[in-house]
Design a protein around this motif. Structure first.
Motif, PDB file in Angstrom:
ATOM      1  N   LYS A   7       0.845  -1.191   0.000  1.00  0.00           N
ATOM      2  CA  LYS A   7       0.000   0.000   0.000  1.00  0.00           C
ATOM      3  C   LYS A   7       0.883   1.244   0.000  1.00  0.00           C
ATOM      4  CE  LYS A   7      -2.101   1.302   3.803  1.00  0.00           C
ATOM      5  NZ  LYS A   7      -3.033   1.356   4.940  1.00  0.00           N
ATOM      6  N   HIS A   9       0.667   5.838  -1.257  1.00  0.00           N
ATOM      7  CA  HIS A   9      -0.069   6.936  -1.861  1.00  0.00           C
ATOM      8  C   HIS A   9       0.435   7.108  -3.289  1.00  0.00           C
ATOM      9  CE1 HIS A   9      -2.047   8.174   1.830  1.00  0.00           C
ATOM     10  NE2 HIS A   9      -0.893   8.040   2.457  1.00  0.00           N
ATOM     11  N   THR A  95      -8.104   0.694  17.566  1.00  0.00           N
ATOM     12  CA  THR A  95      -8.545   2.030  17.152  1.00  0.00           C
ATOM     13  C   THR A  95      -9.203   2.778  18.311  1.00  0.00           C
ATOM     14  OG1 THR A  95     -10.605   1.036  16.345  1.00  0.00           O
ATOM     15  CG2 THR A  95      -8.852   1.388  14.738  1.00  0.00           C
ATOM     16  N   HIS A 102     -11.279  -4.264  16.264  1.00  0.00           N
ATOM     17  CA  HIS A 102     -11.036  -3.119  15.385  1.00  0.00           C
ATOM     18  C   HIS A 102      -9.580  -2.660  15.552  1.00  0.00           C
ATOM     19  CE1 HIS A 102     -15.437  -2.964  15.224  1.00  0.00           C
ATOM     20  NE2 HIS A 102     -15.286  -2.275  14.114  1.00  0.00           N
ATOM     21  N   ARG A 104      -5.714  -1.376  14.456  1.00  0.00           N
ATOM     22  CA  ARG A 104      -5.200  -0.304  13.589  1.00  0.00           C
ATOM     23  C   ARG A 104      -4.565  -0.944  12.346  1.00  0.00           C
ATOM     24  NH1 ARG A 104      -1.115   2.877  17.001  1.00  0.00           N
ATOM     25  NH2 ARG A 104      -1.030   4.138  15.103  1.00  0.00           N
ATOM     26  N   ASP A 105      -5.402  -1.624  11.566  1.00  0.00           N
ATOM     27  CA  ASP A 105      -4.876  -2.336  10.407  1.00  0.00           C
ATOM     28  C   ASP A 105      -4.533  -1.414   9.241  1.00  0.00           C
ATOM     29  OD1 ASP A 105      -7.480  -1.694   9.825  1.00  0.00           O
ATOM     30  OD2 ASP A 105      -8.157  -3.765   9.564  1.00  0.00           O
ATOM     31  N   ASP A 106      -4.886  -0.112   9.341  1.00  0.00           N
ATOM     32  CA  ASP A 106      -4.473   0.833   8.311  1.00  0.00           C
ATOM     33  C   ASP A 106      -2.956   1.019   8.309  1.00  0.00           C
ATOM     34  OD1 ASP A 106      -4.911   2.055  10.901  1.00  0.00           O
ATOM     35  OD2 ASP A 106      -4.509   3.989   9.943  1.00  0.00           O
ATOM     36  N   ARG A 107      -2.287   0.549   9.370  1.00  0.00           N
ATOM     37  CA  ARG A 107      -0.825   0.650   9.443  1.00  0.00           C
ATOM     38  C   ARG A 107      -0.132  -0.358   8.542  1.00  0.00           C
ATOM     39  NH1 ARG A 107       0.713  -0.464  15.408  1.00  0.00           N
ATOM     40  NH2 ARG A 107       2.747   0.192  14.635  1.00  0.00           N
ATOM     41  N   THR A 109       1.292  -1.841   5.543  1.00  0.00           N
ATOM     42  CA  THR A 109       1.678  -1.408   4.196  1.00  0.00           C
ATOM     43  C   THR A 109       2.236  -2.557   3.366  1.00  0.00           C
ATOM     44  OG1 THR A 109       3.858  -0.729   5.018  1.00  0.00           O
ATOM     45  CG2 THR A 109       2.138   0.960   4.928  1.00  0.00           C
TER      46      THR A 109
END
Length: 293
Positions: A7, A9, A95, A102, A104-107, A109
Motif C-alpha cells: 500500500k 499513496h 482504534t 477493530h 489499527r490495520d491501516d498501518r 503497508t
C-alpha cells in the motif's frame, strides 16, 4: 500459494503474477494460533486473539505482516484472512479502547498471505503470524526509499522490455547467468558479450537497491535506466525519486540529458538508425511537440 499486497499513496496500481519461490524464514518471532471454529464466528477471533494476547504492540508506523495458513481440503482460506487480522489488536493496537476486533490495520503497508493444504487437517486451521515494522532504506538525505518504489521500477521495466535494463532484469528474474543472457541476445540479433551484460546487471541491482554507481564514468549508463522510466506513467513518488537520482548523476557528468530515453538496443551491433536528436524546449526544459503549453 502466496499473495503479496503493498500500500502506498500513488495514482497507479498494478498486479504482478509469478511463480512462488522459497524464501528464508522471517527474522522476527513467529506466533502460532490454532482454531477449529467457523471463520464467521466470534470463537474464531477469540482463539486467534488468545494466541497473540501476550505479544508486544509494535511501535507507531508502517507494519509488515505475514499470515501463513495450514488448512484442510474443505476449508476456504479466502474468508480467513480478514477475521484473523481483526484479532490482532494486541500487535497492531486498537482504534478505540472499548472496541474489540477493530485493530489499527491501516498501518499495514506490506501484507503477505500463504496457504498450505493438509489432507489430514480436517476443520482445523493453523495460522503462523509474524509482524514487524515495515522495512525502509534510508537515503543519504534522510528520505525513505520504499519497497513500493522499487516494485514500481521493476514493473515498468518488465512491462516495457525494449531496453537492455529491462532485458537483463528479465534474465535476472529467470536466474540466467551473464553468459546465458549474452547467448540469448545473439540469437535475438542483438549481439552483446557476457562482460557487458554483467555491467548492465550491476547498474540494475544498484538502482533497485537505491544506490548510485561509484564511478563517474558509469553515471550516464545508470541515468539511462532512470530516463527510460520517464517514458511511462508513474506515481508522483517515483517521479520525485527519478528527478533526484538524475540530478545527482548529472552532478558527476554534466553531459547527461534529463529527457526521456530514446531508441535503444541491447547489443552493440545490428541497431536500427538512431532516433532524431531530442529538441529541448528553452522555456520549460522538457521535450514536447508544438508551442510550450
Amino acid at each position: 500459494m502466496s499473495v503479496w499486497c503493498t500500500k502506498q499513496h500513488t495514482e497507479r496500481s498494478f498486479v504482478r503474477i509469478e511463480a512462488a519461490c522459497e524464501k528464508a524464514p522471517p527474522s522476527t518471532d513467529v506466533l502460532m494460533a490454532k482454531t477449529t471454529a467457523s471463520a464467521s464466528s466470534a470463537a474464531y477471533k477469540e482463539q486467534i486473539y488468545a494466541a497473540v494476547a501476550g505479544a508486544e504492540e509494535l511501535p507507531d508506523g508502517p507494519v509488515r505482516l505475514e499470515l501463513s495458513f495450514a488448512v484442510g481440503p474443505g476449508r476456504n482460506w479466502l474468508n480467513l484472512w480478514k477475521q484473523t487480522i481483526d484479532s490482532l489488536d494486541p500487535i497492531l493496537g486498537r482504534t478505540c479502547p472499548d472496541r474489540p476486533w477493530h485493530p489499527r490495520d491501516d498501518r499495514i503497508t506490506e501484507l503477505g498471505m500463504h496457504v498450505t493444504v493438509c489432507g489430514d487437517a480436517g476443520n482445523d486451521v493453523t495460522v503462523a503470524i509474524t509482524a514487524s515494522q515495515a522495512p525502509q532504506v534510508e537515503h543519504t538525505s534522510g528520505d525513505c526509499f520504499s519497497s513500493s518504489i522499487r516494485a514500481e521500477i521493476e514493473q515498468i521495466l518488465i512491462d516495457h522490455p525494449r531496453t537492455r535494463y529491462a532485458k537483463v532484469l528479465l534474465g535476472m528474474r529467470r536466474g540466467l547467468t551473464d553468459a546465458e543472457m549474452a547467448d540469448e541476445a545473439v540469437k535475438a540479433g542483438e549481439p552483446i558479450n557476457a562482460e557487458s551484460v554483467g555491467d548492465v546487471r550491476r547498474v540494475v541491482r544498484l538502482s533497485l537497491d537505491d544506490q548510485l554507481v561509484p564511478a563517474a564514468s558509469d553515471a550516464a549508463g545508470q541515468a539511462g535506466l532512470y530516463r527510460e522510466l520517464l517514458n511511462y506513467p508513474r506515481s508522483p513518488g517515483l517521479t520525485q525519486h527519478i528527478n533526484t537520482k538524475l540530478a545527482k548523476l548529472r552532478a558527476r557528468d554534466p553531459k547527461i540529458p534529463l529527457t526521456p530515453l530514446g531508441h535503444v538496443h541491447l547489443g552493440a551491433t545490428g541497431a536500427s538508425k538512431p532516433a532524431k536528436p531530442e529538441s529541448v524546449c528553452p522555456d520549460c526544459f522538457m521535450v514536447h511537440a508544438g508551442e510550450c503549453p
